[in-house]
Design an enzyme around this catalytic site. Structure first.
Site, short mmCIF file in Angstrom:
data_model
loop_
_atom_site.label_atom_id
_atom_site.label_comp_id
_atom_site.label_asym_id
_atom_site.label_seq_id
_atom_site.Cartn_x
_atom_site.Cartn_y
_atom_site.Cartn_z
N TYR A 8 0.34 -1.53 -0.05
CA TYR A 8 -0.07 -0.30 -0.38
C TYR A 8 0.90 1.70 -0.22
O TYR A 8 0.71 2.44 0.03
CB TYR A 8 -0.80 -0.10 1.41
CG TYR A 8 0.23 -0.12 2.50
CD1 TYR A 8 0.65 1.01 2.99
CD2 TYR A 8 -0.06 -1.47 3.48
CE1 TYR A 8 1.15 1.07 4.44
CE2 TYR A 8 0.39 -1.82 4.63
CZ TYR A 8 0.62 -0.60 5.11
OH TYR A 8 1.69 -0.95 6.09
N GLY A 9 2.32 0.95 -0.14
CA GLY A 9 2.53 2.29 0.29
C GLY A 9 4.12 2.31 -0.95
O GLY A 9 3.76 2.78 -2.02
N THR A 10 5.64 2.72 -0.26
CA THR A 10 6.60 2.99 -1.42
C THR A 10 6.97 1.85 -2.55
O THR A 10 7.43 1.63 -3.52
CB THR A 10 7.37 2.93 -0.91
OG1 THR A 10 8.44 1.93 0.11
CG2 THR A 10 7.01 4.52 0.27
N LEU A 11 5.82 0.32 -1.88
CA LEU A 11 6.67 -1.21 -2.52
C LEU A 11 5.12 -0.92 -4.21
O LEU A 11 5.76 -1.60 -4.69
CB LEU A 11 6.00 -1.90 -2.03
CG LEU A 11 6.78 -1.84 -0.93
CD1 LEU A 11 6.72 -3.35 0.03
CD2 LEU A 11 8.13 -3.06 -1.75
N GLU A 73 10.65 -3.88 5.64
CA GLU A 73 9.85 -3.27 7.16
C GLU A 73 10.79 -3.52 8.39
O GLU A 73 9.47 -3.99 9.03
CB GLU A 73 8.51 -4.28 6.89
CG GLU A 73 7.80 -4.11 5.05
CD GLU A 73 7.45 -2.80 4.87
OE1 GLU A 73 7.63 -2.07 5.25
OE2 GLU A 73 6.86 -2.45 3.30
#
Length: 117
Positions: A8-11, A73
């Site tokens: 849901y983010g920087t990936l 993470e």
């Protein structure tokens, strides 16, 4: 490909850590209502709390990629209490997938009501 992962983010595609998913198979998108997204500055964090939904991208990954994601993470399976994120299996419309859940307090962080990073 042995594992499904929802990010849901920087990936996500086009973001600064998406290169870690090179070699993974993009499955599709979904909105997970069991998550609430928070702005942590340079990256977001999701908590397992009901919301309007958090937009995720679902990928099929191998063991090596999953290990690299765990490192990014700060997820330590042997010491989850020390982990920055925990890995939790959640239902998506593409099947069950691992999701990284933020493992710190968020009382001073801004909630991202749109559910999109």
């Amino acid at each position: 490909m042995k594992h499904m992962v929802a990010v849901y983010g920087t990936l996500k595609r086009g973001h600064n850590n998406s290169h870690l998913l090179k070699g993974a198979r993009f499955i599709g998108e979904d909105s997970l209502s069991g998550l609430t997204l928070f702005n942590l500055g340079p990256y977001p964090g999701a908590l397992a709390k009901p919301s309007e939904g958090v937009l995720v991208e679902v990928y099929a990954v191998n063991d090596q990629i999953l290990t690299e994601l765990d490192i990014l993470e700060d997820y330590f399976p042997a010491a989850p209490g020390d982990s920055l994120y925990l890995r939790k299996r959640m239902a998506t419309k593409h099947g069950p997938a691992w999701v990284y859940i933020y493992n710190r307090p968020v009382q001073h962080q801004q909630r991202i009501s749109s559910g999109t990073w």
